[in-house]
Design a protein around this motif. Structure first.
Motif, mmCIF file in Angstrom:
data_model
loop_
_atom_site.group_PDB
_atom_site.id
_atom_site.type_symbol
_atom_site.label_atom_id
_atom_site.label_comp_id
_atom_site.label_asym_id
_atom_site.label_seq_id
_atom_site.Cartn_x
_atom_site.Cartn_y
_atom_site.Cartn_z
ATOM 1 N N GLU A 253 -20.715 37.906 -35.415
ATOM 2 C CA GLU A 253 -19.103 38.312 -35.331
ATOM 3 C C GLU A 253 -18.817 39.272 -34.414
ATOM 4 O OE1 GLU A 253 -17.113 35.908 -36.815
ATOM 5 O OE2 GLU A 253 -19.142 35.108 -37.397
ATOM 6 N N ALA A 254 -19.390 40.102 -34.293
ATOM 7 C CA ALA A 254 -19.069 41.297 -33.297
ATOM 8 C C ALA A 254 -19.179 40.839 -31.774
ATOM 9 C CB ALA A 254 -20.059 42.475 -33.356
ATOM 10 N N ILE A 255 -20.316 40.014 -31.635
ATOM 11 C CA ILE A 255 -20.309 39.604 -30.109
ATOM 12 C C ILE A 255 -19.304 38.653 -29.827
ATOM 13 C CG2 ILE A 255 -21.930 37.998 -28.680
ATOM 14 C CD1 ILE A 255 -24.394 39.592 -29.595
ATOM 15 N N ARG A 256 -18.821 37.826 -30.730
ATOM 16 C CA ARG A 256 -18.198 36.590 -30.606
ATOM 17 C C ARG A 256 -16.553 37.031 -30.505
ATOM 18 N NH1 ARG A 256 -19.161 31.161 -33.594
ATOM 19 N NH2 ARG A 256 -21.023 30.400 -32.445
ATOM 20 N N VAL A 257 -16.341 38.167 -30.915
ATOM 21 C CA VAL A 257 -15.056 38.618 -31.034
ATOM 22 C C VAL A 257 -14.735 39.840 -29.978
ATOM 23 C CG1 VAL A 257 -14.136 37.997 -33.275
ATOM 24 C CG2 VAL A 257 -14.951 40.326 -32.707
ATOM 25 N N GLY A 258 -16.091 40.281 -29.619
ATOM 26 C CA GLY A 258 -16.144 41.418 -28.320
ATOM 27 C C GLY A 258 -16.097 42.766 -28.844
ATOM 28 N N HIS A 259 -16.096 43.067 -30.292
ATOM 29 C CA HIS A 259 -16.037 44.536 -30.882
ATOM 30 C C HIS A 259 -16.552 44.458 -32.066
ATOM 31 C CE1 HIS A 259 -12.620 43.527 -33.516
ATOM 32 N NE2 HIS A 259 -12.238 42.593 -32.602
ATOM 33 N N ILE A 260 -17.007 45.661 -32.518
ATOM 34 C CA ILE A 260 -17.702 45.825 -33.901
ATOM 35 C C ILE A 260 -16.517 45.462 -34.972
ATOM 36 C CG2 ILE A 260 -18.744 47.344 -35.582
ATOM 37 C CD1 ILE A 260 -19.949 48.611 -32.919
ATOM 38 N N GLN A 261 -16.889 44.744 -35.968
ATOM 39 C CA GLN A 261 -16.075 44.696 -37.145
ATOM 40 C C GLN A 261 -16.869 44.739 -38.063
ATOM 41 O OE1 GLN A 261 -13.609 41.073 -36.480
ATOM 42 N NE2 GLN A 261 -15.505 39.638 -36.936
ATOM 43 N N GLU A 262 -16.320 45.121 -39.455
ATOM 44 C CA GLU A 262 -17.003 45.269 -40.875
ATOM 45 C C GLU A 262 -16.835 43.862 -41.499
ATOM 46 O OE1 GLU A 262 -17.599 48.165 -44.571
ATOM 47 O OE2 GLU A 262 -16.559 48.792 -42.855
ATOM 48 N N LEU A 263 -17.751 43.164 -42.080
ATOM 49 C CA LEU A 263 -17.644 42.033 -42.852
ATOM 50 C C LEU A 263 -17.388 42.413 -44.422
ATOM 51 C CD1 LEU A 263 -20.921 40.087 -41.888
ATOM 52 C CD2 LEU A 263 -18.350 39.753 -40.995
ATOM 53 N N LYS A 264 -16.262 41.766 -44.733
ATOM 54 C CA LYS A 264 -15.921 42.021 -46.198
ATOM 55 C C LYS A 264 -17.109 41.871 -47.342
ATOM 56 C CE LYS A 264 -10.914 41.441 -45.743
ATOM 57 N NZ LYS A 264 -9.760 40.558 -46.072
#
Length: 447
Positions: A253-264
């Motif tokens: 998900e981080a690679i696809r959106v281009g930044h780190i994000q936390e999964l719920k």
């Protein structure tokens, strides 16, 4: 059924993992290396020399059966044969052994689902440094006991939360309170360099002239970052393929959106690769090389675990099976190629295996579960066995209770058949005998 079954099946609620042709093309190619984004070769070689007399030089062996199945040269890098049965010792020791004298008089804190914890415990025991290790309360008993055994009197274990991320927060808080030193399991330059040392062994030990593909698991991404950093400098033509569990796709998900994000929410069945949030170091490195990350369903991991036991005699933990599980998705493109799969670890509690076998059978449509309402338990069960099951069908389990206000007793019934058509015949006979039933799907929660 036990909690593992719930975790395995919950993973099926995630987005579908079947890749499109375009996605496969992304997975089978890499970005051109940006050397300033990678751990340097001198750093990795220094780590390799530092670890040479500490870790096992694990073998890389050709799997005859997998090679025949996929018509390719399939090699397994056996980090399940490491001292702690996981590559994690490499990064932990490389980090802790370089601590200053002041840091060595403080406590080393870490958070881990099990393998990094063992690496820290082993390293701190060897170096005579006090460690405080935070692990999920649901961690495998086998891993907890291993940490205690490796760390001996130098190790304190704290069980808290249900995921790595919860442990991480608690460990960080106490580390700050006590002015300790935190040993991150993946997002640290020295940890990544240490994990990358296994890449040196692969390139030196494999008998093939070239490696076409290297497939490896991605959780937090420390080992993956070490591998791509080394190979994209020492063997840039080798394509890197990262694999994560379907229920915990944080790096994808981080690679696809281009930044780190936390999964719920994540599925923690593949505990060695289930992370809600990727690291800064690992995201920077992996996003510079990987165009995408392949996802493997937890059910497929179960099937691969049993396959490796039956065909290769290898007992591998779920995360250690991710790379091998991914082979099926690339079958056509792997023909005639040389492929390395990282077997990242072999730490698994044998108590989980019956659950894993059951869910794997359900996935292959040979094991089935139903709730059946029996009017008179003894009579109806006998009727069910004699009139509904075929000669080749097997009754694998029967758990029932009888209600006080209703003569009908609901029962959870397990049946193993040769094929799905045989199961359909059982359902027809249930209807003919007026027995009420409800099918339990492998994609639903079993309670």
């Amino acid at each position: 059924m036990m909690s593992d079954s719930k975790n395995i099946q919950n993973g099926c609620d995630s987005p579908k993992s079947n890749s499109t042709i375009e996605e496969d093309d992304l997975l089978m190619t890499n970005h051109s290396p940006q050397l300033d984004q990678l751990i340097s070769l001198p750093q990795i070689y220094k780590a390799y020399k530092r670890l040479k007399n500490v870790v096992n030089r694990t073998p890389i062996h050709k799997s005859t059966k997998l090679s025949e199945e996929f018509q390719a040269n399939i090699y397994l890098k056996r980090e399940d044969l490491q001292i702690i049965r996981s590559y994690k010792l490499r990064g932990a020791y490389n980090l802790i052994s370089q601590m200053s004298e002041d840091q060595r008089h403080r406590t080393v804190f870490c958070a881990s689902a099990g393998n990094h914890a063992q690496g820290v415990a082993y390293s701190c025991n060897v170096l005579k440094i006090k460690a405080c290790i935070f692990m999920p309360a649901i961690a495998q008993k086998q891993k907890i006991e291993a940490v205690r055994s490796f760390g001996k009197e130098f190790c304190e274990i704290v069980l808290i939360g249900s995921t790595y991320d919860e442990c991480y927060q608690a460990a960080q808080a106490r580390c700050q309170q006590e002015n300790g030193v935190f040993a991150h399991p993946f997002d640290d330059e020295q940890v990544i360099a240490g994990q990358g040392s296994l890449g040196i062994e692969v390139l030196e030990d494999i008998p093939e002239k070239n490696i076409d593909y290297f497939i490896f698991p991605i959780g937090g991404g420390g080992c993956a970052s070490g591998i791509v950093s080394f190979f994209k400098q020492a063997s840039p033509q080798t394509v890197m393929i990262g694999v994560s569990p379907l229920g915990a796709p944080s790096m994808r998900e981080a690679i696809r959106v281009g930044h780190i994000q936390e999964l719920k929410n994540i599925n923690t069945f593949v505990d060695g690769a289930s992370i809600k949030k990727s690291g800064q170091w690992t995201f920077k490195i992996l996003s510079s090389i990987l165009k995408d990350v392949h996802l493997v369903p937890e059910l497929q991991v179960c099937h691969t675990m049993l396959k490796m036991i039956n065909q290769e005699g290898l007992l591998i933990e779920p995360a250690g099976c991710l790379a091998i599980s991914a082979l099926e998705n690339f079958r056509e493109k792997l023909k005639g190629k040389t492929v390395v799969c990282l077997v990242s670890g072999g730490n698994i509690d044998l108590g989980r295996m019956s659950d894993i076998r059951t869910v794997s059978d359900m996935n292959r449509e040979s094991q089935h579960y139903l709730y059946i309402n029996f009017c008179d338990q003894a009579c109806s069960v006998k009727q069910f066995v004699s009139q509904c099951l075929g000669d080749e069908d097997e009754l694998t389990s029967l758990q029932y209770t009888k209600k006080t206000k209703d003569s009908r007793g609901p029962a959870l019934v397990g049946i193993k058949t040769r094929c799905f058509e045989d199961f359909e015949n059982i359902l027809k006979r249930l209807d003919e005998n007026n027995l009420e039933y409800r099918i339990i799907s492998p994609n639903k929660l079993i309670v």
